[in-house]
Design an enzyme around this catalytic site. Structure first.
Site, PDB file in Angstrom:
ATOM      1  N   LYS A 173      28.444  37.569  30.161  1.00  0.00           N
ATOM      2  CA  LYS A 173      29.734  37.081  30.664  1.00  0.00           C
ATOM      3  C   LYS A 173      29.575  35.625  31.079  1.00  0.00           C
ATOM      4  O   LYS A 173      28.524  35.233  31.601  1.00  0.00           O
ATOM      5  CB  LYS A 173      30.156  37.958  31.850  1.00  0.00           C
ATOM      6  CG  LYS A 173      31.551  37.677  32.401  1.00  0.00           C
ATOM      7  CD  LYS A 173      31.919  38.718  33.460  1.00  0.00           C
ATOM      8  CE  LYS A 173      33.293  38.506  34.066  1.00  0.00           C
ATOM      9  NZ  LYS A 173      33.646  39.551  35.049  1.00  0.00           N
ATOM     10  N   SER A 222      38.122  41.962  34.354  1.00  0.00           N
ATOM     11  CA  SER A 222      37.965  40.608  33.857  1.00  0.00           C
ATOM     12  C   SER A 222      36.870  40.451  32.801  1.00  0.00           C
ATOM     13  O   SER A 222      36.857  39.453  32.087  1.00  0.00           O
ATOM     14  CB  SER A 222      37.655  39.665  35.029  1.00  0.00           C
ATOM     15  OG  SER A 222      36.390  39.968  35.588  1.00  0.00           O
ATOM     16  N   SER A 273      36.027  45.244  37.185  1.00  0.00           N
ATOM     17  CA  SER A 273      35.954  44.405  35.979  1.00  0.00           C
ATOM     18  C   SER A 273      34.922  44.806  34.945  1.00  0.00           C
ATOM     19  O   SER A 273      34.887  44.214  33.868  1.00  0.00           O
ATOM     20  CB  SER A 273      35.707  42.956  36.373  1.00  0.00           C
ATOM     21  OG  SER A 273      36.911  42.399  36.800  1.00  0.00           O
TER      22      SER A 273
HETATM   23  N1  GLN Z   1      41.096  43.117  38.583  1.00  0.00           N
HETATM   24  C1  GLN Z   1      40.459  42.870  39.853  1.00  0.00           C
HETATM   25  C2  GLN Z   1      40.864  41.528  40.384  1.00  0.00           C
HETATM   26  O1  GLN Z   1      41.579  40.839  39.723  1.00  0.00           O
HETATM   27  C3  GLN Z   1      38.993  43.000  39.739  1.00  0.00           C
HETATM   28  C4  GLN Z   1      38.345  41.822  39.148  1.00  0.00           C
HETATM   29  C5  GLN Z   1      36.873  41.949  39.095  1.00  0.00           C
HETATM   30  O2  GLN Z   1      36.318  43.042  39.263  1.00  0.00           O
HETATM   31  N2  GLN Z   1      36.216  40.827  38.887  1.00  0.00           N
HETATM   32  O3  GLN Z   1      40.478  41.151  41.445  1.00  0.00           O
END
Ligand code: GLN
Length: 506
Positions: A89, A164, A188
């Site tokens: 990532k 994400s 994410s």
């Molecule tokens: N969707 C969640 C957020 O926007 C989790 C994101 C993540 O785990 N990095 O905060």
């Protein structure tokens, strides 16, 4: 070359153990694996857009090191990921690569050092293919907030891959990597794994070092692997986990994830599986996902598990607590992108604060700005007592809920996401988007490990559904045991049909 491994499609369908066996039997070389991976990316990523950067030279150099070891008869000296195509990532530093967090703010940033998780994956023999797309600074559930364009879901290119870590999930699902790493602050890893039909593991907080991973919510962030099988995920986690002197929250890990996966593949005899009724009755849970999770529970029961009902009474407050704690930590962590220490600089202003404002205005996208504003407000004097402090109290209550629930069971089964992959632009209201995380966020708050395992396709959408398994803190081996038992019912995750057998997504 064996018939089953001919062409990019063939090699790119192999798992960790098969790659090692192929290298040992000299069916193919690591350089051929690297070439197949780079070919697959060239053929497929135009449609998927999982990669922000392909590190061809690093991939070939790593493959040559593996081949040299094989030629010396020293394959056994190589780590568990020898010859395995891996990718990271884009919030993970890898020396000499761009680490952009999919943000204009870091568009030109080249990492001067390497994150521990990345280093360990490479030291284990992995072939590093490149850096993967994500929601900007990991804020989001769809990869739509990437400043460099979204990633598309390999199962249906008109849909999001989740987020994400959408690039990490899509690269594995489209056969453009065998193992990838993502990060999970509120879901994410697990939510995109469920949308793309692959295995995704968020270990207990502290199992993997966060050193060198750009911070979102430091008390919530955790790195973990994506793979197409439970065993591959176990190899990958074994390679990257454990104490790191550079991250004081990292822990020594004694568990044998692989042994747990092998035990699970034999069945679920004696496993106590908790089911949370309020989760299964949650508003917003789609009927097809609910049916799939119920089916997964009964398949585990058939495999010898005992299903028990457990309660997590405070989990309903998890989203509210998370959207206080997460933005507060993000606001603090993103303060370093001030155009002087880090980040885009928009020069030519009459003073530094003019440069600061202009640079942050130009560098951050809308969702990052929303989180910064929210965090700044929530931490301001007076407001702090009304939100941040109670959110920390909720955190304690949720953590206790899990401790209590795990007196009755070894794992908890639930949906990973309330629904299957949605279409681009379908969810425009940020509050609706935040609800994507209702089932994943509670364990980031409590610190437990969780995993999304594919359990077939939804009977309405025809898209992948992931079931989430959660284990007691630092009992991540339980995840692998239960996941392997489920995988024995459903089979390992296939490469998405349009990309199987070397097809380029036609
Ligand atoms: N969707 C969640 C957020 O926007 C989790 C994101 C993540 O785990 N990095 O905060």
């Amino acid at each position: 070359m064996a018939a089953t491994t001919s062409g990019a499609g063939g090699i790119m369908q192999l798992g960790v153990r098969e790659i090692r066996a192929g290298l040992a039997a000299k069916e193919f070389s690591a350089c051929e694996v690297a070439a197949a991976a780079l070919d697959a990316i060239a053929a497929r990523d135009g449609e998927v857009h999982a990669y922000l950067q392909v590190t061809e030279d690093a991939a070939r150099a790593a493959a040559e090191r593996v081949d040299a070891a094989v030629a010396r008869g020293a394959l056994d000296e190589l780590g568990p990921l020898a010859g395995v195509p891996v990718a990271f990532k884009d919030n993970m530093n890898q020396q000499g690569t761009r680490t952009t967090c999919a943000s204009r703010m870091l568009e030109g940033y080249v990492s001067p050092y390497t994150a521990t998780c990345v280093q360990r994956a490479i030291d284990a023999g992995g072939i590093p293919l490149g850096k993967l797309n994500m929601d900007e600074f990991a804020f989001g559930s769809s990869t739509e907030t990437s400043a460099f364009g979204p990633t598309r879901n390999p199962w249906d290119l008109s849909r999001v891959p989740g987020g994400s870590s959408g690039g990490s999930a899509a690269a594995v699902a489209a056969g453009m990597a065998c193992v990838t790493l993502g990060s999970d602050t509120g879901g994410s890893i697990r939510q995109p794994a469920s949308f793309c039909g692959v295995v995704g593991v968020k270990p207990s907080y502290g199992v993997v070092s966060r050193y060198g991973v750009v911070a979102f919510g430091s008390s919530l962030d955790q790195v973990g692997p994506f793979a197409r099988s439970v065993e591959d995920a176990a190899w990958a986690l074994a390679a990257i986990c454990g104490h790191d002197a550079r991250d004081c929250t990292s822990q020594p890990v004694g568990a044998d994830f692989l042994a747990a996966a092998r035990a699970g593949a034999q069945g679920a005899e004696g496993l106590r599986v908790g089911v949370v009724r309020s989760f299964m009755e949650a508003a917003g849970l789609s009927a097809e996902v609910r049916r799939k999770v119920e089916e997964a529970a009964s398949r585990l029961e058939d495999a010898g598990a005992r299903i028990v009902e457990v309660e997590l009474p405070h989990a309903k407050a998890a989203i509210s607590a998370y959207y206080v704690l997460g933005p507060c930590e993000a606001f603090s962590n993103l303060a370093r992108f001030d155009s002087v220490r880090y980040g885009l600089a928009d020069p030519g202003h009459k003073d530094l604060s003019g440069q600061y404002e202009a640079s942050r205005a130009a560098g951050f996208g809308i969702e990052a700005k929303r989180r910064i504003l929210l965090g700044s407000y929530l931490l301001s004097s007076g407001v702090y007592d009304a939100y941040y402090y109670p959110a920390q109290q909720v955190r304690t209550l949720i953590t206790r809920d899990y401790v209590q629930a795990f007196e009755e069971c070894d794992v908890i089964l639930s949906p990973a996401s309330p629904r299957t992959a949605f279409s681009f632009g379908e969810i425009e209201d940020p509050a609706q988007m935040y609800l994507s995380d209702i089932f994943t966020v509670p364990i980031n708050i409590a610190g437990n490990g969780g995993m999304s395992v594919p359990c077939g396709l939804g009977d309405e959408s025809g898209l992948p559904v992931g079931v989430q398994i959660v284990a007691p803190q630092f009992k991540d081996e339980n995840l692998f045991r239960a996941a392997a038992a489920l995988e024995a019912c459903y089979g390992p995750a296939p490469v998405a049909p349009a990309f199987a057998d070397g097809k380029a997504g036609e």
